[in-house]
Design an enzyme around this catalytic site. Sequence first.
Site, mmCIF file in Angstrom:
data_model
loop_
_atom_site.group_PDB
_atom_site.id
_atom_site.type_symbol
_atom_site.label_atom_id
_atom_site.label_comp_id
_atom_site.label_asym_id
_atom_site.label_seq_id
_atom_site.Cartn_x
_atom_site.Cartn_y
_atom_site.Cartn_z
ATOM 1 N N THR A 179 -87.907 97.246 72.929
ATOM 2 C CA THR A 179 -86.552 97.235 73.498
ATOM 3 C C THR A 179 -86.062 95.795 73.695
ATOM 4 O O THR A 179 -84.888 95.488 73.452
ATOM 5 C CB THR A 179 -86.544 97.969 74.858
ATOM 6 O OG1 THR A 179 -87.029 99.288 74.644
ATOM 7 C CG2 THR A 179 -85.157 98.027 75.464
ATOM 8 N N HIS B 159 -84.870 94.504 70.482
ATOM 9 C CA HIS B 159 -83.513 95.000 70.155
ATOM 10 C C HIS B 159 -82.461 94.166 70.883
ATOM 11 O O HIS B 159 -81.415 93.837 70.312
ATOM 12 C CB HIS B 159 -83.345 96.473 70.561
ATOM 13 C CG HIS B 159 -84.172 97.422 69.760
ATOM 14 N ND1 HIS B 159 -84.064 97.526 68.389
ATOM 15 C CD2 HIS B 159 -85.125 98.316 70.117
ATOM 16 C CE1 HIS B 159 -84.915 98.434 67.945
ATOM 17 N NE2 HIS B 159 -85.578 98.927 68.977
ATOM 18 N N ILE C 163 -98.069 101.878 72.086
ATOM 19 C CA ILE C 163 -98.070 103.174 72.789
ATOM 20 C C ILE C 163 -99.010 104.158 72.098
ATOM 21 O O ILE C 163 -99.762 104.880 72.752
ATOM 22 C CB ILE C 163 -96.630 103.719 72.914
ATOM 23 C CG1 ILE C 163 -95.762 102.692 73.659
ATOM 24 C CG2 ILE C 163 -96.613 105.049 73.666
ATOM 25 C CD1 ILE C 163 -94.304 103.080 73.815
ATOM 26 N N ARG D 283 -103.656 97.441 63.258
ATOM 27 C CA ARG D 283 -103.401 98.441 64.292
ATOM 28 C C ARG D 283 -104.349 99.621 64.160
ATOM 29 O O ARG D 283 -104.779 100.187 65.162
ATOM 30 C CB ARG D 283 -101.939 98.867 64.242
ATOM 31 C CG ARG D 283 -101.057 97.711 64.704
ATOM 32 C CD ARG D 283 -99.615 98.024 64.802
ATOM 33 N NE ARG D 283 -98.988 97.113 65.772
ATOM 34 C CZ ARG D 283 -97.735 97.188 66.158
ATOM 35 N NH1 ARG D 283 -96.959 98.130 65.678
ATOM 36 N NH2 ARG D 283 -97.254 96.342 67.040
HETATM 37 P P1 NAD Z 1 -94.029 100.207 67.324
HETATM 38 O O1 NAD Z 1 -92.774 100.142 66.558
HETATM 39 O O2 NAD Z 1 -94.812 98.965 67.590
HETATM 40 O O3 NAD Z 1 -95.023 101.275 66.670
HETATM 41 C C1 NAD Z 1 -94.672 102.109 65.624
HETATM 42 C C2 NAD Z 1 -95.818 102.096 64.626
HETATM 43 O O4 NAD Z 1 -95.570 103.095 63.621
HETATM 44 C C3 NAD Z 1 -95.982 100.760 63.899
HETATM 45 O O5 NAD Z 1 -97.302 100.270 64.098
HETATM 46 C C4 NAD Z 1 -95.734 101.115 62.435
HETATM 47 O O6 NAD Z 1 -96.538 100.365 61.534
HETATM 48 C C5 NAD Z 1 -96.118 102.598 62.426
HETATM 49 N N1 NAD Z 1 -95.636 103.348 61.247
HETATM 50 C C6 NAD Z 1 -94.662 103.027 60.368
HETATM 51 N N2 NAD Z 1 -94.560 103.988 59.409
HETATM 52 C C7 NAD Z 1 -95.489 104.937 59.704
HETATM 53 C C8 NAD Z 1 -95.875 106.152 59.105
HETATM 54 N N3 NAD Z 1 -95.249 106.644 58.013
HETATM 55 N N4 NAD Z 1 -96.883 106.880 59.669
HETATM 56 C C9 NAD Z 1 -97.507 106.421 60.777
HETATM 57 N N5 NAD Z 1 -97.175 105.265 61.384
HETATM 58 C C10 NAD Z 1 -96.188 104.526 60.869
HETATM 59 O O7 NAD Z 1 -93.613 100.859 68.686
HETATM 60 P P2 NAD Z 1 -94.221 101.210 70.127
HETATM 61 O O8 NAD Z 1 -93.780 100.164 71.083
HETATM 62 O O9 NAD Z 1 -95.656 101.607 70.114
HETATM 63 O O10 NAD Z 1 -93.313 102.492 70.333
HETATM 64 C C11 NAD Z 1 -93.470 103.623 69.489
HETATM 65 C C12 NAD Z 1 -92.166 104.373 69.310
HETATM 66 O O11 NAD Z 1 -91.764 104.930 70.558
HETATM 67 C C13 NAD Z 1 -90.978 103.537 68.848
HETATM 68 O O12 NAD Z 1 -90.171 104.339 67.988
HETATM 69 C C14 NAD Z 1 -90.218 103.257 70.135
HETATM 70 O O13 NAD Z 1 -88.849 103.027 69.917
HETATM 71 C C15 NAD Z 1 -90.438 104.566 70.874
HETATM 72 N N6 NAD Z 1 -90.369 104.501 72.344
HETATM 73 C C16 NAD Z 1 -89.933 105.625 72.949
HETATM 74 C C17 NAD Z 1 -89.891 105.698 74.330
HETATM 75 C C18 NAD Z 1 -89.431 106.946 74.989
HETATM 76 O O14 NAD Z 1 -89.293 106.959 76.220
HETATM 77 N N7 NAD Z 1 -89.176 107.988 74.226
HETATM 78 C C19 NAD Z 1 -90.323 104.598 75.107
HETATM 79 C C20 NAD Z 1 -90.789 103.458 74.450
HETATM 80 C C21 NAD Z 1 -90.823 103.429 73.063
#
Ligand code: NAD
Length: 341
Positions: A40, A43, A175, A200
Site C-alpha cells: 500500500t 501505491h 502475507i 520467496r
Molecule cells: P505481494 O504482491 O508481495 O505478493 C504477491 C505474490 O504473488 C508475489 O510474490 C508474486 O510473485 C506472486 N505471484 C505472482 N503471480 C503468481 C501466480 N500466478 N501464482 C502464484 N503467485 C504469484 O503482496 P503481499 O503484501 O504479500 O499481499 C498479497 C496480496 O494481498 C496483494 O494482492 C495485496 O494487495 C493484498 N492485500 C490484501 C489485504 C486485504 O485486507 N484484503 C491486505 C493487504 C494486502
Amino acid sequence: MKSLVKHHAGPGFQLADVPVPSIRDNEVLIRVRRAGVCGTDVHIYEWDDWARGRCKPPFVVGHEFAGDVAEVGKLVTDVAVGDRVTAEGHIVCGRCLPCRTGNSHVCPNTRIIGVDRDGCFAEYIAMPALNVWHLDDSISFDIGGIHDPMGNAFHTALTAEIPGSVVLITGCGPIGIFAVGICKAAGASRIIASDVNDRRLALAKTMGAHDAVHPDQVEAAVQRATNGMGVDVVLEMSGIPAAIHQAFAMVRLGGRVQMLGIPAKPMDVNFANEVIFKGITIYGVIGRRMYDTWHQMTRFLLSGEFDPTPVITHRFPLEGFEDAMRVIKSGEAGKVIFEIA
Ligand code: NAD
Ligand code: ZN
C-alpha cells in the site's frame, strides 16, 4: 519530529520535520520503534490510480508499527506511559450495523492511518486508545511492527478449517509466507505454496511448506497430495487473475477459497463452472477481525509454534526509504521494516 510525508499529489515521499502530534482525551501518543513497509505504501509512493482517488496530501505515511506509549489522554484508563504496544490501524466508528454486530473489519466509516490520516513513518503517532494492542514482554518490537500484515494472514487462514486440511497458498509475498507458518502451526496436513519467485518459494519452505512450487507445477502437487480430489482450502494471496482461476480449479468439490489478494482491475469468472457447480464457499478477507484475529495472533506467537522472524529480510532507517521502495518493487524481499528508534 522526523517523518516520512506524502507531501503533494504526485510520485514520491519527502523526509520532513513536522510537529509531534497532539492527542485527544481518548487517544495515546506512541513513540514508534519499528514500522513495516507494505505494498500500500508503494501505491501511495507511486501515486497510482487508487492512491489518487483515495489520499489527500499532505499526510504522514505508514500503517504497520510498534512502539512504547509516551503520553495518554485524560479519558484513557487501560493504557499507561511506558507500555509496549502495537495497534489496529483501521479506526472504525463503533456505531454502524457491522460495528454493532461484531464485524468492525467492514465498517463503512473506516479511516486508515497512513492513508486517511497521519501514519506511523515518524517518531510519534497519535492513536485512539481503543485501537491499542499490548505486546507481551516476550514479543519484540520487530514482530510487534508487523502485526498488521501478519493479522491479514491469520484472518485469512483461521476463518477456514485448517486442522487436517490440505491447503494451497497461491502467492508467497510476505502475507502468503506468514500464512504458510500459521497453517503449519494450526495443523494443516499438507501445505502447497506457489509463486513465480524462487527467493520467496525458499522462504515458504523455511516457514514449513511441504511443496513450494511454480504455478505450472501446482496441479501435479495437488494431484499427488489429494489423489486428484483437489485441496480442501485455498488461500489466494497473489491477486493475480491466473492464480485466482487456479484457486477455483484446484479446490475440491465443496471446498473453500479464501480471497485476500486484490486484482488490479475487474476480471471475468465463469461462476457456473468455477464456483456454483463445485459447491464451493468463497470468503472475502479485509483487514483483521476486531479483535478475534488479534487474540489468535497473540496466542499463536506465545505458543512458540509460530515464529515469523525469518520473514523479515530487510531493515532501513527512515532516511533509506528510496532503498526500501526499491527492494519491495524488485520482489527480492520478504518483509521490509524501518528501524526508527
Ligand atoms: P505481494 O504482491 O508481495 O505478493 C504477491 C505474490 O504473488 C508475489 O510474490 C508474486 O510473485 C506472486 N505471484 C505472482 N503471480 C503468481 C501466480 N500466478 N501464482 C502464484 N503467485 C504469484 O503482496 P503481499 O503484501 O504479500 O499481499 C498479497 C496480496 O494481498 C496483494 O494482492 C495485496 O494487495 C493484498 N492485500 C490484501 C489485504 C486485504 O485486507 N484484503 C491486505 C493487504 C494486502
Ligand atoms: Zn462502523
